[in-house]
Design a protein around this motif. Structure first.
Motif, mmCIF file in Angstrom:
data_model
loop_
_atom_site.group_PDB
_atom_site.id
_atom_site.type_symbol
_atom_site.label_atom_id
_atom_site.label_comp_id
_atom_site.label_asym_id
_atom_site.label_seq_id
_atom_site.Cartn_x
_atom_site.Cartn_y
_atom_site.Cartn_z
ATOM 1 N N GLY A 540 1.105 -12.430 -3.889
ATOM 2 C CA GLY A 540 0.228 -12.380 -2.731
ATOM 3 C C GLY A 540 -0.028 -10.946 -2.301
ATOM 4 O O GLY A 540 0.053 -10.002 -3.104
ATOM 5 N N TRP A 541 -0.361 -10.769 -1.040
ATOM 6 C CA TRP A 541 -0.662 -9.441 -0.514
ATOM 7 C C TRP A 541 0.647 -8.680 -0.336
ATOM 8 O O TRP A 541 1.555 -9.120 0.356
ATOM 9 C CB TRP A 541 -1.412 -9.533 0.804
ATOM 10 C CG TRP A 541 -2.816 -10.031 0.619
ATOM 11 C CD1 TRP A 541 -3.282 -11.282 0.871
ATOM 12 C CD2 TRP A 541 -3.911 -9.280 0.121
ATOM 13 N NE1 TRP A 541 -4.612 -11.373 0.558
ATOM 14 C CE2 TRP A 541 -5.041 -10.147 0.103
ATOM 15 C CE3 TRP A 541 -4.084 -7.974 -0.321
ATOM 16 C CZ2 TRP A 541 -6.287 -9.740 -0.344
ATOM 17 C CZ3 TRP A 541 -5.334 -7.564 -0.758
ATOM 18 C CH2 TRP A 541 -6.420 -8.442 -0.767
ATOM 19 N N THR A 542 0.693 -7.494 -0.950
ATOM 20 C CA THR A 542 1.936 -6.735 -1.057
ATOM 21 C C THR A 542 1.761 -5.351 -0.418
ATOM 22 O O THR A 542 0.762 -4.666 -0.682
ATOM 23 C CB THR A 542 2.338 -6.569 -2.538
ATOM 24 O OG1 THR A 542 2.358 -7.871 -3.157
ATOM 25 C CG2 THR A 542 3.701 -5.922 -2.670
ATOM 26 N N ARG A 543 2.737 -4.974 0.375
ATOM 27 C CA ARG A 543 2.652 -3.693 1.112
ATOM 28 C C ARG A 543 3.016 -2.520 0.202
ATOM 29 O O ARG A 543 3.953 -2.585 -0.592
ATOM 30 C CB ARG A 543 3.600 -3.725 2.306
ATOM 31 C CG ARG A 543 3.667 -2.408 3.083
ATOM 32 C CD ARG A 543 4.617 -2.502 4.259
ATOM 33 N NE ARG A 543 6.021 -2.626 3.826
ATOM 34 C CZ ARG A 543 6.814 -1.593 3.554
ATOM 35 N NH1 ARG A 543 6.335 -0.354 3.630
ATOM 36 N NH2 ARG A 543 8.068 -1.796 3.198
ATOM 37 N N PHE A 544 2.258 -1.412 0.371
ATOM 38 C CA PHE A 544 2.595 -0.129 -0.238
ATOM 39 C C PHE A 544 2.611 0.923 0.871
ATOM 40 O O PHE A 544 2.017 0.737 1.943
ATOM 41 C CB PHE A 544 1.602 0.247 -1.343
ATOM 42 C CG PHE A 544 1.786 -0.567 -2.595
ATOM 43 C CD1 PHE A 544 2.510 -0.060 -3.661
ATOM 44 C CD2 PHE A 544 1.260 -1.848 -2.702
ATOM 45 C CE1 PHE A 544 2.692 -0.813 -4.816
ATOM 46 C CE2 PHE A 544 1.446 -2.603 -3.855
ATOM 47 C CZ PHE A 544 2.162 -2.087 -4.910
ATOM 48 N N GLU A 545 3.283 2.064 0.600
ATOM 49 C CA GLU A 545 3.420 3.088 1.640
ATOM 50 C C GLU A 545 3.091 4.469 1.071
ATOM 51 O O GLU A 545 3.961 5.182 0.558
ATOM 52 C CB GLU A 545 4.851 3.087 2.195
ATOM 53 C CG GLU A 545 5.049 3.998 3.395
ATOM 54 C CD GLU A 545 4.044 3.707 4.495
ATOM 55 O OE1 GLU A 545 3.002 4.396 4.545
ATOM 56 O OE2 GLU A 545 4.291 2.796 5.299
ATOM 57 N N PRO A 546 1.802 4.871 1.142
ATOM 58 C CA PRO A 546 1.414 6.180 0.603
ATOM 59 C C PRO A 546 1.591 7.335 1.584
ATOM 60 O O PRO A 546 1.466 8.494 1.177
ATOM 61 C CB PRO A 546 -0.065 5.978 0.265
ATOM 62 C CG PRO A 546 -0.531 5.009 1.308
ATOM 63 C CD PRO A 546 0.633 4.095 1.586
ATOM 64 N N THR A 547 1.841 7.061 2.850
ATOM 65 C CA THR A 547 1.903 8.123 3.862
ATOM 66 C C THR A 547 3.248 8.837 3.799
ATOM 67 O O THR A 547 4.297 8.199 3.980
ATOM 68 C CB THR A 547 1.691 7.549 5.263
ATOM 69 O OG1 THR A 547 0.476 6.807 5.292
ATOM 70 C CG2 THR A 547 1.627 8.666 6.282
ATOM 71 N N PRO A 548 3.280 10.130 3.543
ATOM 72 C CA PRO A 548 4.564 10.842 3.469
ATOM 73 C C PRO A 548 5.231 10.917 4.844
ATOM 74 O O PRO A 548 4.563 11.075 5.865
ATOM 75 C CB PRO A 548 4.172 12.232 2.962
ATOM 76 C CG PRO A 548 2.722 12.381 3.289
ATOM 77 C CD PRO A 548 2.139 11.003 3.266
ATOM 78 N N THR A 549 6.557 10.771 4.850
ATOM 79 C CA THR A 549 7.433 10.875 6.027
ATOM 80 C C THR A 549 7.228 9.759 7.030
ATOM 81 O O THR A 549 7.776 9.827 8.127
ATOM 82 C CB THR A 549 7.264 12.219 6.755
ATOM 83 O OG1 THR A 549 6.038 12.228 7.473
ATOM 84 C CG2 THR A 549 7.332 13.396 5.783
ATOM 85 N N ARG A 550 6.457 8.748 6.707
ATOM 86 C CA ARG A 550 6.221 7.663 7.652
ATOM 87 C C ARG A 550 6.582 6.328 7.011
ATOM 88 O O ARG A 550 6.418 6.126 5.815
ATOM 89 C CB ARG A 550 4.747 7.618 8.097
ATOM 90 C CG ARG A 550 4.273 8.852 8.827
ATOM 91 C CD ARG A 550 4.971 9.038 10.148
ATOM 92 N NE ARG A 550 4.640 7.962 11.076
ATOM 93 C CZ ARG A 550 5.263 7.766 12.233
ATOM 94 N NH1 ARG A 550 6.268 8.526 12.585
ATOM 95 N NH2 ARG A 550 4.898 6.782 13.018
ATOM 96 N N GLY A 551 7.066 5.387 7.847
ATOM 97 C CA GLY A 551 7.371 4.066 7.356
ATOM 98 C C GLY A 551 8.536 4.076 6.374
ATOM 99 O O GLY A 551 9.399 4.960 6.370
ATOM 100 N N THR A 552 8.588 3.071 5.519
ATOM 101 C CA THR A 552 9.641 2.944 4.510
ATOM 102 C C THR A 552 9.022 2.652 3.161
ATOM 103 O O THR A 552 8.024 1.929 3.057
ATOM 104 C CB THR A 552 10.613 1.802 4.874
ATOM 105 O OG1 THR A 552 9.900 0.564 4.914
ATOM 106 C CG2 THR A 552 11.269 2.047 6.217
#
Length: 835
Positions: A540-552
């Protein structure tokens, strides 16, 4: 107050009362204060133009011109010449604002946030309606048709709001229109004489005649009462229609269906984030084992136009007791059920409900609707999160890297909708996406390559001070400058994923908050975040995190992730008290101009070459200073002109006796002694001193004009048809002057009659003191408002306009005469020339 002034005031009041029907459509309602101020200026210009008086078309043109200048000053000051004169750039800017406002109206749920475009539409619409009502009711003295623009304003607002309190706005609009009709009727009757109130009724006698004004009030109130009561009766009605089923708020009211067309929530989030101090907006308690992955998702943005991402128009239904399984999630994927209790702070009014994704059940009180595609809840009929406490059951989906690597191709229905890329997107974006993912053999590998490029290897810097802009080259500029915040990173990665054929969208919400000592988690404004979601069949819809120093960083994107899906310890989101890099994900530099152009939701770092020097040019500073000085001086011009005119007139009167005496045989000593004689004495002007007699006569007439204007300033309008003696008696009667002041008025009038009619006029002395005495008596008889107006905004100051008109007429006549003389000289042949 004169009848025309009363009618002008009622016209503005009726427009403002009818515009109250727009209040439920926009939040906050501060726009109406701005509209009221601008409407008062517009009406004041009309009143001044009619007082001059100008021709009716010129009056309307003057009001329209001032309205345009006001809108330019408020909404396009930076693009206008001297901040107020609209040029091509200012007109283009206003057009863009109107276009953005029209788009906002179509996207926002009611009540819509007060964006710059919506503010221009509401304020400008009220001013246009106000101009139409003032033109019909006051300038052309026909109040009945003025109800049509008022009805149009109310009908549009009522049709959009469709709320239970619509009768309140109808009552306000109807009362305003009724006031306008009564004011016009009274003003018309006043032209025929005194408005009579009817004869008193005698005991045992016939009924007294009822005054027409009182009868009109009764008829109007009766009609208004019928209009309010009849809709409440159980009368048959036609169901369905153009607005049927369209309720206020996010979707259709009264049922479970409808549609939602919301504005880019990045704009709404940034409005909430644009505060000086961080504050907690959500507090949650959960049984989740890993708090670092507790993202709260508000809404997904799936409509990409090449510049920005926004939600698509979706069908909404009633909230089911149990939410369906997320699209694409297979049975073989490991998942854990998580229960979360969320409390929203009072004052955090979000129309979308923040929830962990994917939710499987929600318990919340209020009027909420469910959007199945994005699996989000949205408030209906103005419902929001302020002060709400709700419970969410969600799934902690834990895919492994191998499962994502082996995911089959997405169905065509998903690919067709979520891989669309407009042709305006620069080719450099897709070319760079292919370069970054060169060597990747699966969609999963390409997605991880994109994430690592932005977060680790690409040399990008997280910077909330980067401005956002607009245009098709937005993402290309971001990829070149390599500076931005979460909106830039998520928008760019989602766009590049689509160019690679990977279904993608952007989610907006909150990154994991800060754990508290009591086991709860505090989510603050600085945790606001945006991230891309990519679709993999079976997961399904899967999270990615491209923002440096933010999120996990998601565990399934870490290279050493095991098959069991056991996540490594992720990098937690920095706290609100961290260094500048921990600033909110949404830029705090989002201006009103960016919002109206949808720039706040665009992944657009502006080109430094386009920004130019940040300092204020000297000519702009000087222009603003001059404009401010002019704005301060304009209201004082009538007072300054009046003071100067009074000083000149009365100063000439003090020298009139000396001038007259200098014309007598024996010189000026005797004339000067005449100033010391009692008030009312006169000096005989001998016929040989013709020039002195004319000068003294001019001074007497100037003093008489000053007396007339002084009485005018205190509410006694001049009547040039009367003789000086009758005019003096009229001033004494209306002004209710005592014997001393009345004597002063008559002595000045007597001096005028001497100058105008006596064969050997006597120039009265001490006339300036007589005028001062009359002015003091008039001032003592009126209230403080009339006193202030007589000084600050004297009625007689309109003579300045009349003087300018007379001088212009004389100048044109002089030019015409000179032109005729020149033409005659040109036609005259030289002397002696033979024909």
């Amino acid at each position: 107050m004169s009848g025309r002034a009363r009618l002008t005031l009622c016209s503005a009041a009726a427009t403002l009362m009818a515009s109250c029907a727009l209040l439920p459509l926009v939040d906050p309602a501060t726009w109406i204060l701005q509209a009221a101020v601008l409407l008062a200026i517009q009406s004041g210009v009309g009143a001044a133009a009619r007082r001059v008086p100008l021709a009716r078309p010129l009056t309307v043109a003057a009001q329209a011109l001032v309205t345009l200048l006001l809108l330019t000053l408020v909404f396009a000051r930076e693009q206008a010449l001297l901040g107020v004169v609209p040029g091509p750039e200012a007109v283009r800017h206003l057009g863009e604002l109107l276009q953005a406002g029209a788009e906002d109206v179509g996207r926002y749920a009611i009540p819509a946030p007060l964006s710059a475009g919506i503010r221009l539409m509401t304020v400008g619409g009220v001013l246009v309606i106000g101009l139409a009502v003032d033109t019909l009711a006051v300038t052309y003295r026909n109040a009945a048709p003025a109800g049509l623009p008022l009805l149009a304003l109310y009908s549009v607002a009522a049709g959009l709001s469709n709320g239970s309190s619509a009768w309140v706005w109808f009552l306000a609009a109807a009362v305003g229109y009724l006031m306008l009709l009564l004011a016009e009727g009274r003003e018309r009757l006043a032209q025929w004489g005194r408005v009579f109130a009817g004869a008193p009724r005698t005991a045992g006698g016939p009924p007294a005649t009822v005054a027409p004004v009182r009868t009109g009030r009764r008829i109007g109130m009766a009609a208004l009462g019928v209009a309010l009561v009849v809709p409440l009766l159980p009368l048959p009605a036609i169901q369905g229609g153009l607005l049927a089923g369209a309720g206020p708020g996010a979707g259709a009211g009264g049922g479970g269906g409808g549609t939602i067309s919301a504005v880019n929530p990045v704009v709404s989030l940034r409005d909430s984030l644009n505060v000086n101090d961080d504050r907690t907006v959500l507090t949650l308690s959960t049984n989740a084992e890993d708090l670092s992955d507790m993202y709260l998702r508000i809404v997904s943005l799936d409509d990409f136009d090449g510049t920005t991402w926004k939600p698509s128009k979706r069908h909404i239904v009633a909230v089911p007791d149990e939410l369906p399984t997320p699209t694409g999630l297979g049975q073989e994927i490991k998942r854990t059920v998580v229960d979360t209790r969320i409390s929203a702070a009072t004052g955090y009014a979000q129309a979308w409900l923040p929830m962990p994704y994917p939710p499987s059940g929600v318990k919340i009180k209020g009027d909420w609707r469910y959007e199945p595609v994005g699996m989000t809840l949205v408030g209906d009929h103005g419902e929001d999160t302020s002060g709400k406490t709700y419970e969410v059951t969600s799934l902690d989906v834990q895919p492994t890297a191998k499962q994502l690597e082996a995911a089959p191709k997405a169905p065509s229905s998903i690919r067709d909708e979520y891989t669309k890329v407009p042709g305006s997107l620069p080719k450099a974006v897709s070319r760079q996406a292919r370069e970054i993912t060169a060597g990747a053999t699966s969609d999963y590998a390409k997605a991880v390559a994109l994430q690592d490029y932005f977060a680790l290897t690409g040399g990008f810097a997280y910077d909330t001070d980067v401005e956002v802009g607009s245009g098709p080259d937005a993402i290309a500029r971001f990829l070149r400058d390599k500076q931005g915040f979460c909106v830039h990173f998520s928008f760019a990665m989602a766009a590049m994923a689509r160019t690679l054929g990977i279904p993608a969208r952007v989610a907006v919400g909150f990154a994991p908050g800060s754990p508290q000592a009591d086991g709860s988690v505090a989510v603050s404004l600085k945790d606001a975040h945006a991230w891309p979601e990519l679709y993999f069949e079976g997961v399904g819809w899967t999270r990615f995190e491209p923002t440096p120093t933010r999120g996990t960083t998601p565990s399934y994107t870490v290279p050493d992730s095991s098959d069991a899906g056991t996540p490594d310890v992720p990098q937690s989101s920095q706290s609100a008290d961290a260094a500048p890099s921990a600033a909110p994900s949404a830029s705090t530099s989002c201006s009103a101009q960016d919002k109206k152009l949808d720039g706040c939701g665009a992944a657009l770092p502006l080109d430094e070459a386009d920004q130019g020097d940040q300092g204020t040019p000297v000519y702009e500073t000087v222009g603003w200073i001059l404009l401010g000085a002019l704005a301060l001086a304009l209201p004082l011009l009538p007072m300054l002109w009046r003071l100067r005119r009074r000083s000149v007139r009365l100063a000439s009167a003090r020298h009139s006796g000396a001038v007259a005496a200098q014309g007598r045989p024996g010189g000026g000593a005797e004339g000067l002694a005449a100033e010391d004689k009692p008030s009312g004495s006169a000096v005989l002007l001998d016929e040989p001193s013709h020039e002195a007699a004319e000068a003294a006569s001019a001074h007497v007439l100037a003093v008489w004009r000053e007396l007339i204007d002084t009485a005018w300033d205190y509410g006694i309008e001049p009547d040039d048809a009367l003789t000086p003696r009758r005019a003096a008696a009229r001033i004494v009667r209306i002004g209710e002057l005592d014997e001393s002041a009345a004597g002063s008025v008559h002595r000045v009038a007597g001096a005028v009659e001497q100058v105008l009619f006596a064969p050997h006029p006597r120039a009265g002395t001490g006339l300036s003191q007589e005028v001062h005495r009359v002015r003091a008596a008039l001032r003592a008889r009126v209230g403080w408002t009339t006193r202030v107006r007589a000084v600050v905004a004297p009625r007689s100051a309109v003579r300045a306009v009349w003087d300018l008109a007379d001088r212009w007429t004389a100048l044109k006549a002089s030019w015409a005469g000179r032109a005729a003389q020149l033409a005659g000289l040109l036609r005259r042949r030289p002397s002696g020339q033979q024909s």
